[in-house]
Design a protein around this motif. Sequence first.
Motif, PDB file in Angstrom:
ATOM      1  N   LEU A   1       0.861  -1.166   0.000  1.00 11.82           N
ATOM      2  CA  LEU A   1       0.000   0.000   0.000  1.00 11.82           C
ATOM      3  C   LEU A   1       0.904   1.224   0.000  1.00 11.82           C
ATOM      4  O   LEU A   1       1.809   1.339   0.839  1.00 11.82           O
ATOM      5  N   VAL A   2       0.692   2.116  -0.962  1.00 11.26           N
ATOM      6  CA  VAL A   2       1.508   3.324  -1.111  1.00 11.26           C
ATOM      7  C   VAL A   2       0.572   4.516  -0.959  1.00 11.26           C
ATOM      8  O   VAL A   2      -0.421   4.628  -1.686  1.00 11.26           O
ATOM      9  N   GLU A   3       0.900   5.413  -0.016  1.00 13.16           N
ATOM     10  CA  GLU A   3      -0.002   6.510   0.301  1.00 13.16           C
ATOM     11  C   GLU A   3       0.712   7.857   0.273  1.00 13.16           C
ATOM     12  O   GLU A   3       1.918   7.946   0.534  1.00 13.16           O
ATOM     13  N   ALA A   4      -0.043   8.896  -0.036  1.00 12.46           N
ATOM     14  CA  ALA A   4       0.491  10.252  -0.032  1.00 12.46           C
ATOM     15  C   ALA A   4       0.898  10.645   1.387  1.00 12.46           C
ATOM     16  O   ALA A   4       0.192  10.365   2.352  1.00 12.46           O
ATOM     17  N   ALA A   5       2.067  11.266   1.499  1.00 13.09           N
ATOM     18  CA  ALA A   5       2.586  11.703   2.799  1.00 13.09           C
ATOM     19  C   ALA A   5       3.398  12.974   2.596  1.00 13.09           C
ATOM     20  O   ALA A   5       3.986  13.180   1.528  1.00 13.09           O
ATOM     21  N   PRO A   6       3.462  13.829   3.603  1.00 16.91           N
ATOM     22  CA  PRO A   6       4.197  15.085   3.443  1.00 16.91           C
ATOM     23  C   PRO A   6       5.705  14.923   3.452  1.00 16.91           C
ATOM     24  O   PRO A   6       6.438  15.808   2.991  1.00 16.91           O
ATOM     25  N   ASP A   7       6.202  13.815   3.980  1.00 20.43           N
ATOM     26  CA  ASP A   7       7.652  13.615   4.036  1.00 20.43           C
ATOM     27  C   ASP A   7       7.950  12.129   4.038  1.00 20.43           C
ATOM     28  O   ASP A   7       7.055  11.291   4.031  1.00 20.43           O
ATOM     29  N   GLY A   8       9.250  11.792   4.057  1.00 21.85           N
ATOM     30  CA  GLY A   8       9.640  10.387   4.013  1.00 21.85           C
ATOM     31  C   GLY A   8       9.279   9.764   2.679  1.00 21.85           C
ATOM     32  O   GLY A   8       9.228  10.429   1.646  1.00 21.85           O
ATOM     33  N   GLY A   9       9.011   8.476   2.693  1.00 26.53           N
ATOM     34  CA  GLY A   9       8.581   7.797   1.483  1.00 26.53           C
ATOM     35  C   GLY A   9       9.691   7.586   0.467  1.00 26.53           C
ATOM     36  O   GLY A   9      10.888   7.607   0.789  1.00 26.53           O
ATOM     37  N   ILE A  10       9.285   7.369  -0.769  1.00 28.62           N
ATOM     38  CA  ILE A  10      10.224   7.114  -1.863  1.00 28.62           C
ATOM     39  C   ILE A  10      10.960   8.411  -2.201  1.00 28.62           C
ATOM     40  O   ILE A  10      10.324   9.426  -2.472  1.00 28.62           O
ATOM     41  N   PHE A  11      12.293   8.367  -2.175  1.00 32.30           N
ATOM     42  CA  PHE A  11      13.051   9.590  -2.427  1.00 32.30           C
ATOM     43  C   PHE A  11      14.056   9.474  -3.565  1.00 32.30           C
ATOM     44  O   PHE A  11      14.705  10.448  -3.932  1.00 32.30           O
ATOM     45  N   TYR A  12      14.172   8.276  -4.142  1.00 40.33           N
ATOM     46  CA  TYR A  12      15.065   8.137  -5.312  1.00 40.33           C
ATOM     47  C   TYR A  12      14.595   6.946  -6.122  1.00 40.33           C
ATOM     48  O   TYR A  12      14.207   5.922  -5.573  1.00 40.33           O
TER      49      TYR A  12
END
Length: 333
Positions: free
Chosen positions: A179-190
């Motif tokens: 499950l991939v969700e919108a977030a203000p920070d963190g997450g996939i960065f490259y």
Amino acid sequence: MRARITAVAAHLPPRAVTSAEVEARIAAESPGFRPHPTIVERMTGIRARHVMDDGEQASDLAVAAARRVLAERGIGAGAVDLLIFGSASQDLIEPATAHIAAAKLGASCPVFDVKNACNSFLNGLQMADALIRTGQHERVLVCTGESPSRAIRWTVRDRAQFVDAFAGYTLSDGGAAMLVEAAPDGGIFYRDFAAVSSAWPIGTLPAGGSMHPRDPEYTYFKGDGRRLKDAFLAAGPEIFANALTKTGLSWDDFAVVAVHQVTLPYLEVLRATLGIPPDRLVVTLPEHGNVASASLPLQLATAIGEGRCRPGDRVALVGLAGGVSLGVLFAEL
């Protein structure tokens, strides 16, 4: 807006088939040919692989993993606004298997398939990331169901055909979901991807397309593992080295480095070539075989279950696929 992996799960069929059983079946179904005892495990490091029931489909494996992901997040299928089925396998040529998975899951959101051999799930995650970052979706379910046991050649006429079919004896059925969700920070960065498409004939499952629409002879997986390894090595480690250079990170900065696993000898060659510390790997291959595109999410789910990574940790996903394709994705959980 970032795309954050909020849950991951894998589903492996309970039936396990040992490498000794694989060799015994080949010998029983191949008049005049008998593989050397223990050759499959000696060459691959695989002791067992999973085989789905005759009545199961690729979508069933994906749905089983997806249900675990939704349960972990405490949400229903109706809360998902996009479902991506990223797999080398499929239930049918048409419609997209994503529709079948969504119907079984009870989801009513838009859906589509992504297919790129063993990088199918990773490319599905790439699509989820892009669609969330551009504001088109907020909660994406990426799932896969791999059913390569349906494409293994058991009756071989001689050693040459056995070698041609050998890559299939590493393959395992399995499902996975994220499950991939919108977030203000963190997450996939490259994220970065590359291809050496001139190498596409090295590993194929030829049936079902315009080249071989109906001939049963082309329904078996065939490939040259040595040539595939050479093609990956010839492509070079630049895509992975560049990922570290551009982010200013080293492999030691990741709690887990998930690497697509085909055989143990090749995994060690790749690990040494890229300089990945052995303790960052999650080695699932010996007991679970090559689960194709489910390999990376299976490793991540295993690592989380073992307490090897937790929210806030960085993880790396390193993808390799026939075609030939390469991919790398970094994320903060």
